[in-house]
Each structure stands twice: as C-alpha cells, then as structure tokens.
Design an enzyme around this catalytic site. Structure first.
Site, PDB file in Angstrom:
ATOM      1  N   ARG A   1       0.759  -1.300  -0.167  1.00  0.00           N
ATOM      2  CA  ARG A   1       0.134   0.121  -0.042  1.00  0.00           C
ATOM      3  C   ARG A   1       0.741   1.113  -0.068  1.00  0.00           C
ATOM      4  NH1 ARG A   1      -3.259  -2.824  -1.697  1.00  0.00           N
ATOM      5  NH2 ARG A   1      -5.640  -2.626  -0.908  1.00  0.00           N
TER       6      ARG A   1
ATOM      7  N   GLU B   1      -3.400   8.257  -5.270  1.00  0.00           N
ATOM      8  CA  GLU B   1      -3.032   7.419  -6.872  1.00  0.00           C
ATOM      9  C   GLU B   1      -4.941   8.085  -7.366  1.00  0.00           C
ATOM     10  OE1 GLU B   1      -3.086   3.349  -6.442  1.00  0.00           O
ATOM     11  OE2 GLU B   1      -1.505   3.253  -5.767  1.00  0.00           O
TER      12      GLU B   1
ATOM     13  N   HIS C   1       0.350   1.441 -10.246  1.00  0.00           N
ATOM     14  CA  HIS C   1      -0.595  -0.217  -9.104  1.00  0.00           C
ATOM     15  C   HIS C   1      -1.200  -0.943 -10.266  1.00  0.00           C
ATOM     16  CE1 HIS C   1      -3.704  -0.476  -5.615  1.00  0.00           C
ATOM     17  NE2 HIS C   1      -3.144  -1.576  -6.362  1.00  0.00           N
TER      18      HIS C   1
END
Length: 331
Positions: free
Chosen positions: A236, A265, A284
C-alpha cells in the site's frame, strides 16, 4: 481461497438483494440473472441504496464509499466482499464492530504480484533500463551487471502476497528473510526488521495497511539500508513516507526503488516522484494480468453461492487487524 470462517446464513438466493459498487468495466454476473435482485450504483448513489442490500460487492476497490456510507442511517448488509486483497478502503469503526462478514479477493493477485516483483529485481540487477537507453541512443555501451542468485532479500509482510514473493525470489536463488506482525517459525518479528534491512540487497514491502504498518518505511528505515539496496513497494502506498523515500534516493542512501502503489492515486503529474533518481513508477498494476477481472467475478460468484446456501465462507477478514488470518491463527 483459504482461511475458512463462518458467515451468517443468507436466505434463499431469490430473496437476496446484491448491491454492486460499480467501476468500469462492470463485473460479469450473468449466473445471478433471474436469481438475485442486483442493484448497481456509483459513489453518488451508494449510500442511498446501502440499506436495501443484503450483500455488497465492492467492484470499485479504490473507492472509500463503503467507509463513508457505513456509519449512516438504515439497515446494513450481512456480507461485504471486496474485489481486492486490501480492505483498508472499507474499514471504519462501525463496520469493524458490526456482525457483517467481510471477505476479500485472496488467491487472485498473489502469483502475478510475485512475478512482477521478480521482474523488477531482474530488471534492476541486469540494468535493462540502461540497455534500453543505450539502444535508443545507438550507443554500444558494454558493462557488467549484478548476479541475482546469492543476493539477499527482506520481504515485509508474511501474508499470501509476501509468501508468494518470497517463494518466487527463492526460485531465482535469492536468500529471503520474511517478516510479519509476530515472530514464528520461518518469519521474523518487527524487532528484527532494521537489522535485516542493513544486510538486504532487495527490500519488498508487501504488508497490509494497518495502524502499525502505516509509514513504516521512513527515514529511519531507509537510513538502515545499504547504499546498494533496492526498495520495492507492492503493498500500500501509505506504508511509505514518500518524502523520506525521495530524500533517500536524492542523497543516494539507497541504490534505487520501484513503486507500484502511492499515497495518492493516480500519482499527480506534478509529483516529484516522477523525476526521482533511480525510481521506477508503475500505475498500481502489479497484480493486474490479462483476464484478472473475469477471475475476480468468478471468485465472487463462487463465494455468493456458498453464502446464499448458508455455508462457511473462505477469505473472511479479521476486521480488527485488517486481513485474513492464516490457518494456524497467526498473522
């Protein structure tokens, strides 16, 4: 899917209302047609429809709509499933204290993420970026690269992702130390982390986001690493104090880094991380392979059939710690 636990039995499937927190493309739930009342909603309507739901599928796993809506008025569903490994985007005190069962997508992302980490390790050791840059400049630049076999890695996070990463790196001949929330056979405890970082060639963050892991990779952690160490985060974004990582790269405290997850993000275009020396930025995507959405949908449908039949569910999250416990009850 592992870590079986009991879930409250559901009524017959025909009486069930499923609320899907949508994202594009939407999930393929064709086998539920005619069997279940399915409601779809984006963040704007999710809170309003939540009291109608017996179960929730969080398909938009980057949204915090569940966490924001849960403390509101009305009935609450008995089961929430998120199409992700992490559940930090869901949890709030009210959900934690409730009888609602939370499950995750354990079993879908582990191998792809492990492959991605191995690719980053190989790319860094063999200087693929330098080869690409030299080719683009039509320069014949011979050089020596690092041997991967025999190097040392510290994988932080002893859950399914961390264990998959450790196994894949061991297949490359890397000597791996695994660290977790508690020390046990084959896993180091938090107290061993800093000494292990000092001897690591590769440091991989694969831990869940909890109160104790938030910001764990800070100036102290990066200062403990060797100047040749390479840091990779596939856990994370909030595990890392990004300002401290940026400083460590600029000051050459570490040899390089790769981030697949970020505090914010999408990563804003004006973020200094884009230009950080020795940093690989990916959006990601480490667990996202061809067909991954269909695999997530199939997994949910399997879980739904179990839940609708009142059978125990796998992948049940311990809401107090934020992840699925291992078989032996440890974390």
């Amino acid at each position: 899917m592992t870590a079986v636990n009991d879930a409250a039995p559901a009524p017959g499937a025909r009486d069930v209302t499923l609320l899907v927190l949508d994202a594009e493309p939407p999930p393929r739930l064709g086998s539920l047609t005619g069997r279940v009342r399915v409601l779809h909603g984006d963040e704007a309507v999710f809170a309003r429809r939540l009291p109608e739901a017996d179960a929730v599928l969080v398909w938009d796993f980057l949204s915090d709509a569940v966490r924001r809506a849960w403390p509101g008025p009305g009935a609450r569903p008995r089961w929430v499933h998120t199409a992700s490994a992490g559940v930090d985007h869901l949890m709030c005190p009210e959900l934690t204290a409730s009888d609602t069962v939370v499950t995750n997508a354990r079993g879908v992302f582990e191998t792809p993420i492990a492959e991605y980490v191995a690719g980053l390790v190989l790319a860094a050791a063999k200087d693929f970026r330098g080869t690409d840059e030299a080719q683009r400049g039509r320069r014949w630049r011979h050089r020596e690269t690092r041997r991967v076999a025999g190097t040392r890695a510290v994988v932080v996070g002893a859950g399914p992702v961390g264990r998959a990463v450790a196994g894949t790196l061991k297949g490359l001949g890397v000597k791996v130390a695994l660290t977790g929330r508690t020390a046990r056979a084959g896993v180091h405890g938090p107290e061993d982390l800093l000494p292990l970082l000092a001897g690591a060639d590769w440091v991989v963050a694969a831990a869940p986001l909890t109160g104790t892991t938030r910001g764990m990779f800070d100036a102290r952690a990066f200062g403990a690493m060797s100047p040749s160490a390479y840091f990779i985060n596939v856990g994370r974004g909030q595990l890392v104090v990004e300002e401290d990582l940026l400083a460590a790269l600029r000051r050459r405290w570490i040899g390089g880094a790769a981030l697949d997850v970020f505090e914010r993000e999408p990563l804003p275009p004006d973020s200094p991380l884009w230009d950080a020396p020795g940093l690989v930025v990916s959006p990601h995507m480490s667990g996202d392979v061809v067909g991954w959405r269909d695999e997530l949908a199939r997994q949910f449908l399997e879980l739904f059939d179990l839940w609708a039949a009142g059978k125990p569910l796998p992948n049940v999250v311990d809401k107090n710690v934020g992840y699925v416990p291992l078989h032996d009850g440890t974390h």
